[in-house]
Write a protein that holds these residues in place. Structure first.
Motif, PDB file in Angstrom:
ATOM      1  N   HIS A  17       0.836  -1.216   0.000  1.00 59.57           N
ATOM      2  CA  HIS A  17       0.000   0.000   0.000  1.00 59.57           C
ATOM      3  C   HIS A  17       0.864   1.257   0.000  1.00 59.57           C
ATOM      4  O   HIS A  17       0.591   2.213  -0.733  1.00 59.57           O
ATOM      5  CB  HIS A  17      -0.923  -0.034   1.221  1.00 59.57           C
ATOM      6  CG  HIS A  17      -1.864   1.117   1.283  1.00 59.57           C
ATOM      7  ND1 HIS A  17      -2.875   1.295   0.352  1.00 59.57           N
ATOM      8  CD2 HIS A  17      -1.939   2.165   2.137  1.00 59.57           C
ATOM      9  CE1 HIS A  17      -3.534   2.404   0.649  1.00 59.57           C
ATOM     10  NE2 HIS A  17      -3.000   2.950   1.719  1.00 59.57           N
ATOM     11  N   ILE A  74       4.046   5.543  -5.716  1.00 62.48           N
ATOM     12  CA  ILE A  74       3.966   5.672  -7.171  1.00 62.48           C
ATOM     13  C   ILE A  74       3.122   6.901  -7.534  1.00 62.48           C
ATOM     14  O   ILE A  74       3.504   7.704  -8.384  1.00 62.48           O
ATOM     15  CB  ILE A  74       3.359   4.395  -7.789  1.00 62.48           C
ATOM     16  CG1 ILE A  74       4.339   3.216  -7.616  1.00 62.48           C
ATOM     17  CG2 ILE A  74       3.048   4.612  -9.270  1.00 62.48           C
ATOM     18  CD1 ILE A  74       3.750   1.864  -7.973  1.00 62.48           C
ATOM     19  N   ALA A  75       1.990   7.042  -6.834  1.00 66.56           N
ATOM     20  CA  ALA A  75       1.121   8.191  -7.108  1.00 66.56           C
ATOM     21  C   ALA A  75       1.834   9.509  -6.802  1.00 66.56           C
ATOM     22  O   ALA A  75       1.652  10.509  -7.501  1.00 66.56           O
ATOM     23  CB  ALA A  75      -0.162   8.074  -6.282  1.00 66.56           C
ATOM     24  N   TRP A  76       2.661   9.500  -5.787  1.00 71.24           N
ATOM     25  CA  TRP A  76       3.384  10.707  -5.391  1.00 71.24           C
ATOM     26  C   TRP A  76       4.631  10.968  -6.226  1.00 71.24           C
ATOM     27  O   TRP A  76       5.301  11.982  -6.041  1.00 71.24           O
ATOM     28  CB  TRP A  76       3.802  10.593  -3.919  1.00 71.24           C
ATOM     29  CG  TRP A  76       2.845  11.263  -2.995  1.00 71.24           C
ATOM     30  CD1 TRP A  76       1.724  10.710  -2.451  1.00 71.24           C
ATOM     31  CD2 TRP A  76       2.909  12.593  -2.522  1.00 71.24           C
ATOM     32  NE1 TRP A  76       1.092  11.622  -1.663  1.00 71.24           N
ATOM     33  CE2 TRP A  76       1.793  12.796  -1.681  1.00 71.24           C
ATOM     34  CE3 TRP A  76       3.805  13.664  -2.710  1.00 71.24           C
ATOM     35  CZ2 TRP A  76       1.545  14.010  -1.046  1.00 71.24           C
ATOM     36  CZ3 TRP A  76       3.554  14.872  -2.074  1.00 71.24           C
ATOM     37  CH2 TRP A  76       2.426  15.043  -1.250  1.00 71.24           C
ATOM     38  N   PRO A 100       7.170   4.111 -11.606  1.00 75.14           N
ATOM     39  CA  PRO A 100       5.867   3.538 -11.938  1.00 75.14           C
ATOM     40  C   PRO A 100       5.988   2.070 -12.315  1.00 75.14           C
ATOM     41  O   PRO A 100       6.950   1.658 -12.960  1.00 75.14           O
ATOM     42  CB  PRO A 100       5.429   4.365 -13.159  1.00 75.14           C
ATOM     43  CG  PRO A 100       6.218   5.619 -13.095  1.00 75.14           C
ATOM     44  CD  PRO A 100       7.517   5.259 -12.448  1.00 75.14           C
ATOM     45  N   GLU A 141       2.100   1.855  -3.467  1.00 75.84           N
ATOM     46  CA  GLU A 141       1.066   2.406  -4.359  1.00 75.84           C
ATOM     47  C   GLU A 141       0.974   3.916  -4.172  1.00 75.84           C
ATOM     48  O   GLU A 141       0.917   4.670  -5.148  1.00 75.84           O
ATOM     49  CB  GLU A 141      -0.285   1.738  -4.075  1.00 75.84           C
ATOM     50  CG  GLU A 141      -0.357   0.307  -4.601  1.00 75.84           C
ATOM     51  CD  GLU A 141      -1.543  -0.472  -4.046  1.00 75.84           C
ATOM     52  OE1 GLU A 141      -2.213   0.038  -3.113  1.00 75.84           O
ATOM     53  OE2 GLU A 141      -1.787  -1.596  -4.518  1.00 75.84           O
ATOM     54  N   GLU A 142       0.999   4.341  -2.922  1.00 71.75           N
ATOM     55  CA  GLU A 142       1.006   5.785  -2.658  1.00 71.75           C
ATOM     56  C   GLU A 142       2.270   6.432  -3.206  1.00 71.75           C
ATOM     57  O   GLU A 142       2.231   7.527  -3.789  1.00 71.75           O
ATOM     58  CB  GLU A 142       0.910   6.045  -1.149  1.00 71.75           C
ATOM     59  CG  GLU A 142      -0.431   5.663  -0.545  1.00 71.75           C
ATOM     60  CD  GLU A 142      -0.454   5.864   0.962  1.00 71.75           C
ATOM     61  OE1 GLU A 142      -1.569   5.977   1.513  1.00 71.75           O
ATOM     62  OE2 GLU A 142       0.629   5.901   1.594  1.00 71.75           O
TER      63      GLU A 142
END
Lengths: 198, 198
Positions: free
Chosen positions: A134, A140-142, A147, A137-138
DNA sequence: GTCTATATTCGGATAGAC
DNA sequence: GTCTATCCGAATATAGAC
């Protein structure tokens, strides 16, 4: 024989500690209940009073060990400002735990609990590992993490970090993990981190 | 009951294959010799003719499986021109093997052989892992690998690569490893490779 | 709650015919 | 070499006194 003066909770604790030592040393199936009697100095009758059977003892030991590990891991990593710092704190925690309590570390890493408890949840689906997924995943978004598939990146990172623990427990590494934690962390982070990130 | 027409070598092979399936499925200690009799359709007398005892069967199975794995690994990686290519071929081999024969892969990754054979050599001291360490030492000398402790770098690389195998075997990854081998390899290589290296 | 003594099951291993 | 029938020790689990 003289009876024990300790409280029931202490008796239960002594049983579990003895069981963990023996399970790590020789494995669950090579440990008989009489072995646990000898190691703990608790009678077989008391053991069967506190636990339904040998498997129930193993399940309680596993659940309590994993639970306290998870709580401590979350506590140790919560104050981090960014993902890299969070993962660094996680590695520090793991490596310090391995140095401080190798038996517990080995128990958590290598107990093949699925052979004991048919409906055991695999480690990679348990809370610590899922938490890391988890986080990634955060990340990657940040834009902190390269990616890609978060499961794979988590596997690469944690697999690498934990294999170093195994090397230490097996005596391949002569130095304590505290001494190599920076080198190991930096290598594992290179695999998943965006280089520009501090 | 009708007697078998197969050769002794075939009988021996059937015993070992049945044992591997059962050991992977339920573990060594949850597999009785009568279980192996049922799974292989070979009588208990024949099993004890081919192997001294249950432990001897497990040892032979382990030695032959590791031996053929090691030979195949060396064969698959020998023609590489540089370290990065060698490690890529190694990952391809591992991931293809996992897709093609997950039982064998799981057997090699997770059999806790030390619980069966007291003088078992840990995986991280066995030939495949030691070979990788040796490759990395050469890679450091050649400037292909980031300078550092070769044991740690090998642990980071192989630990990451193998944890992805575990994720696949545990059903966390829904896709075959062949589909993700490039992503996993590139991530693991970033951890240890000098960036300028092609 | 803790103990000792005991019962029962089960699985590794053997004997010996074919 | 393969098979069936059998033995026996070890380990789990229980009974019941204190």
């Amino acid at each position: 024989m003289e009876r024990n003066r300790q409280t029931p909770a202490e008796t239960r604790q002594k049983i579990m500690e003895a069981a963990m030592r023996l399970f790590v040393e020789r494995g669950y199936f090579n440990t008989s209940v009489p072995d646990i009697v000898r190691e703990s100095n608790i009678s077989i009758g008391s053991i069967y009073h506190h636990f339904e059977n040998k498997q129930d003892l193993a399940k309680a030991l596993y659940a309590e060990t994993l639970g306290s590990f998870t709580a401590e891991m979350l506590r140790r990593t919560e104050q981090a400002r960014n993902l890299k710092e969070k993962l660094r704190l996680l590695v520090n925690f793991l490596y310090e735990l391995c140095d401080a309590d190798p038996v517990r570390m080995e128990y958590m890493l290598f107990m093949r609990h699925a052979e004991i408890d048919p409906d055991h949840v695999p480690v990679c689906l348990s809370q610590p590992f899922q938490t890391v997924i988890h986080w990634l995943e955060e990340g990657i978004a940040w834009g902190e993490v390269i990616p890609g598939n978060a499961d794979i990146l988590a596997g690469i990172f944690m697999g690498g970090v934990l294999k170093v623990v195994e090397l230490r427990l097996r005596g391949v590494l002569a130095t304590s993990l505290t001494e190599v934690k920076e080198e190991a962390f930096e290598a594992a982070w290179r695999a998943i981190g965006v280089p520009s990130t501090v």
